[in-house]
Scaffold this active site. Structure first.
Site, short mmCIF file in Angstrom:
data_model
loop_
_atom_site.label_atom_id
_atom_site.label_comp_id
_atom_site.label_asym_id
_atom_site.label_seq_id
_atom_site.Cartn_x
_atom_site.Cartn_y
_atom_site.Cartn_z
CG HIS A 252 -18.96 11.11 42.86
ND1 HIS A 252 -19.97 10.38 42.27
CD2 HIS A 252 -19.49 12.31 43.20
CE1 HIS A 252 -21.07 11.10 42.28
NE2 HIS A 252 -20.81 12.28 42.82
N GLY B 176 0.08 0.94 8.01
CA GLY B 176 -1.07 0.90 8.94
C GLY B 176 -2.13 -0.12 8.57
CB THR C 159 -21.81 -11.27 5.52
OG1 THR C 159 -21.06 -11.07 4.31
CG2 THR C 159 -23.22 -10.80 5.31
NE ARG D 207 -3.49 -1.15 3.06
CZ ARG D 207 -4.77 -1.40 2.82
NH1 ARG D 207 -5.51 -0.54 2.17
NH2 ARG D 207 -5.31 -2.51 3.25
N GLY E 12 -23.41 -7.41 12.54
CA GLY E 12 -22.17 -7.55 13.32
C GLY E 12 -21.59 -6.17 13.58
CB ALA F 11 -6.53 -3.58 15.44
P1 NAI Z 1 -19.40 -10.20 11.87
O1 NAI Z 1 -18.95 -11.60 11.77
O2 NAI Z 1 -19.17 -9.43 13.13
O3 NAI Z 1 -20.96 -10.11 11.54
C1 NAI Z 1 -21.51 -10.61 10.33
C2 NAI Z 1 -23.00 -10.79 10.48
O4 NAI Z 1 -23.57 -11.12 9.22
C3 NAI Z 1 -23.38 -11.94 11.42
O5 NAI Z 1 -24.26 -11.44 12.39
C4 NAI Z 1 -24.04 -12.96 10.49
O6 NAI Z 1 -25.06 -13.71 11.12
C5 NAI Z 1 -24.60 -12.07 9.38
N1 NAI Z 1 -24.84 -12.76 8.11
C6 NAI Z 1 -24.02 -13.61 7.47
N2 NAI Z 1 -24.60 -14.06 6.31
C7 NAI Z 1 -25.82 -13.45 6.23
C8 NAI Z 1 -26.89 -13.51 5.27
N3 NAI Z 1 -26.84 -14.25 4.15
N4 NAI Z 1 -28.00 -12.77 5.49
C9 NAI Z 1 -28.09 -12.01 6.61
N5 NAI Z 1 -27.11 -11.92 7.54
C10 NAI Z 1 -25.98 -12.64 7.36
O7 NAI Z 1 -18.70 -9.48 10.62
P2 NAI Z 1 -18.42 -7.95 10.28
O8 NAI Z 1 -19.32 -7.03 11.02
O9 NAI Z 1 -18.41 -7.92 8.80
O10 NAI Z 1 -16.95 -7.73 10.85
C11 NAI Z 1 -15.86 -8.47 10.31
C12 NAI Z 1 -14.72 -8.57 11.30
O11 NAI Z 1 -14.13 -7.32 11.52
C13 NAI Z 1 -15.19 -9.11 12.62
O12 NAI Z 1 -14.31 -10.13 13.03
C14 NAI Z 1 -15.08 -7.93 13.55
O13 NAI Z 1 -14.73 -8.32 14.85
C15 NAI Z 1 -14.00 -7.07 12.90
N6 NAI Z 1 -14.25 -5.66 13.20
C16 NAI Z 1 -14.11 -5.21 14.46
C17 NAI Z 1 -14.40 -3.91 14.78
C18 NAI Z 1 -14.28 -3.47 16.19
O14 NAI Z 1 -13.65 -4.16 16.97
N7 NAI Z 1 -14.88 -2.35 16.58
C19 NAI Z 1 -14.87 -2.96 13.77
C20 NAI Z 1 -15.01 -3.55 12.49
C21 NAI Z 1 -14.71 -4.84 12.23
#
Ligand code: NAI
Length: 464
Positions: A443, A39, A268, A35, A178, A318
């Site tokens: 507090h 990062g 997803t 890239r 998610g 991360a």
């Molecule tokens: P995720 O795995 O958290 O959620 C995906 C969701 O999509 C699930 O609830 C699943 O049941 C649903 N799904 C799957 N196929 C489907 C379908 N055909 N129809 C309807 N729903 C369906 O994945 P996400 O949100 O894409 O995140 C990816 C990764 O990135 C995760 O491991 C997450 O922990 C990480 N991440 C973490 C962040 C944070 O810590 N704040 C921020 C962004 C991402």
């Protein structure tokens, strides 16, 4: 051609942190990144730009919903979307520039380009092949999509496209409730989009504490997000300007429902990414899910080849990658590298934030473990009330009923992503809820709710 003690492939949080630790330990280190900026996903097209947009749109929400009640009168701000994106890019630039500075400061060579591993102990970048006693693969992950859904990053987008839409869509459909779906869904709902989240499961954030799932969804609904739960998306038909999302409800799988959208966000999940490295030819073992298989010290089956972060098993976070990055550097330097996978917090950066660590109540019950649950609502926390974030929020601490040792915690509330670390530290020290309850908390702070939940594991919270 140059010779290194360690070459790290990929400069995301796993890779660049590992490089710094390697250099600190006296190892001659290089990092490969194709890239333009360092990062990785996190800083360029993930955690950091999304946090900038979450912050900006939270400010808008405050102006629209809470300023008046605090006596701040006047017209709500209008949204200059291009300026908001420029602010986001500036935040990204400051952070990626910061990593570049750290590489120089630690005398780590940045080998610019995309790496491959022609043989054990060799890394090829462009036309140059370098020698390395140790190689660490930290190439991360990419969004995974669904069959029948073609991403063009314009109308049908992943998080990458969603961070850079040309305009704020009127109607957005988010596939997947998610972390990504809820964070970016919140951003666009606050910007005025009509956001509908379609989720296959019956609860948001699969795997999270059930109380949190219920409370979180209720809060998001109040903020204007619509949910269609128990619905499997089966395909998206997109034209140049619009899309139609086809889904079937689990309870009536034979009937097809549709939703119209200007933009569809596919959230997803993500999948491990190691394309172009030549792992097949090297004979590197993968897991059933296509991740690089490693032992407890991040060694692959090829001598001198290690892997960390999203490209191996475990939560795609991360900070998990950073911890592995430091630990693998320790292992390479002959020290004891360790990651406690039982104490890795998870945070959703909505408002209020959601944070969890350790085991859930349900998982412990399923194991037949005798537990105690202490819960405290933010409605009884003075500081949370003052910032309009008390409603629906709580701290929940789960302990072993006999020893009082903390086994897990879940928080919805202001600053939850920071508050959770008090529990993480407590868990690392094997502390009891009483240890937290006996610790003086300033507090008025949000952290008093953590203490109260700890008190609730014993003789009882004071303010409830
Ligand atoms: P995720 O795995 O958290 O959620 C995906 C969701 O999509 C699930 O609830 C699943 O049941 C649903 N799904 C799957 N196929 C489907 C379908 N055909 N129809 C309807 N729903 C369906 O994945 P996400 O949100 O894409 O995140 C990816 C990764 O990135 C995760 O491991 C997450 O922990 C990480 N991440 C973490 C962040 C944070 O810590 N704040 C921020 C962004 C991402």
């Amino acid at each position: 051609m140059a010779s290194y003690d360690v070459i790290i492939i990929g400069a995301g949080p796993g890779g660049y942190v590992s490089a710094i630790r390697c250099a600190q330990l006296g190892l001659k280190t290089a990092i490969v990144e194709g890239r333009e900026t360092l990062g990785g996903t996190c800083l360029n097209i993930g955690c950091i730009p999304s946090k900038a947009l979450l912050h900006a749109t939270h400010m808008l929400h405050e102006a629209e919903h809470n300023f008046g009640s605090m006596g701040l009168k006047g017209k709500s701000p209008s949204v200059d979307w291009n300026q908001m994106k420029a602010y986001k890019e500036d935040v990204v630039g400051q952070n990626t520039g910061g990593v570049e500075f750290l590489m120089k400061k630690n005398k780590i060579d940045w080998l610019k380009g995309w790496a491959s591993i022609p043989a054990a102990g060799q890394v090829k970048v462009g036309d140059d092949t370098h020698e390395a006693k140790n190689i660490v693969v930290a190439t991360g992950s990419v969004p995974s999509t669904l069959p029948g859904v073609e991403v063009d990053e314009k109308i049908v987008v992943t998080s990458t496209g969603a961070l850079d839409l040309p305009k704020v869509p009127k109607k957005m459909v988010v596939i997947g409730a998610g972390v990504i779906g809820l964070e970016l869904g919140s951003v666009y709902a606050r910007l005025g989009s009509e956001v509908t989240v379609v989720e296959y499961m019956d609860a948001v954030c699969p795997g999270m504490d059930k109380d949190v799932q219920r409370g979180f969804k209720r809060i998001l609904e109040k903020q204007g997000l619509n949910f269609i739960m128990g619905a499997a998306v089966q395909g998206v038909e997109a034209s140049k300007t619009k899309a139609k999302v086809k889904y079937a409800l689990k309870k009536a799988p034979e009937t097809e429902e549709t939703l119209d959208a200007d933009v569809v966000l596919v959230a997803t999940g993500r999948k491990a990414y190691a394309d172009g490295l030549g792992l097949d030819a090297l004979g590197v073992k993968l897991t059933e899910r296509g991740q690089i298989a490693t032992d407890a010290q991040w060694r692959t089956n090829v001598p001198g080849l290690y892997a960390i972060g999203d490209v191996i098993e475990g939560p795609m976070l991360a900070h998990k990658a950073e911890d592995e990055g430091m630990a693998v550097a320790d292992v390479i330097a002959g020290k004891h590298g360790h990651v406690n996978y039982g104490v890795i917090p998870g945070v959703v950066y909505t408002t209020p934030e959601v944070a969890t660590v350790g085991a859930t109540e349900d998982a412990l019950k399923a194991e037949g473990r005798k537990i105690k649950v202490g819960k405290f609502n933010f409605m009884a926390n003075a500081r949370a009330k003052a910032v309009h974030q008390a409603e629906g929020g709580f701290v929940k601490i789960i302990t072993d009923r006999e020893t009082d040792r903390i086994l897990g915690a879940a928080i919805i509330g202001p600053g939850a992503g920071d508050l959770i670390h008090e529990i993480c530290v407590a868990m690392e020290f094997g502390a009891s809820a009483e240890d937290v309850a006996l610790t003086c908390h300033a507090h008025p702070t949000y952290s008093e709710a953590v203490r109260e939940a700890a008190l609730a594991c014993g003789t009882g919270a004071i303010h409830s």
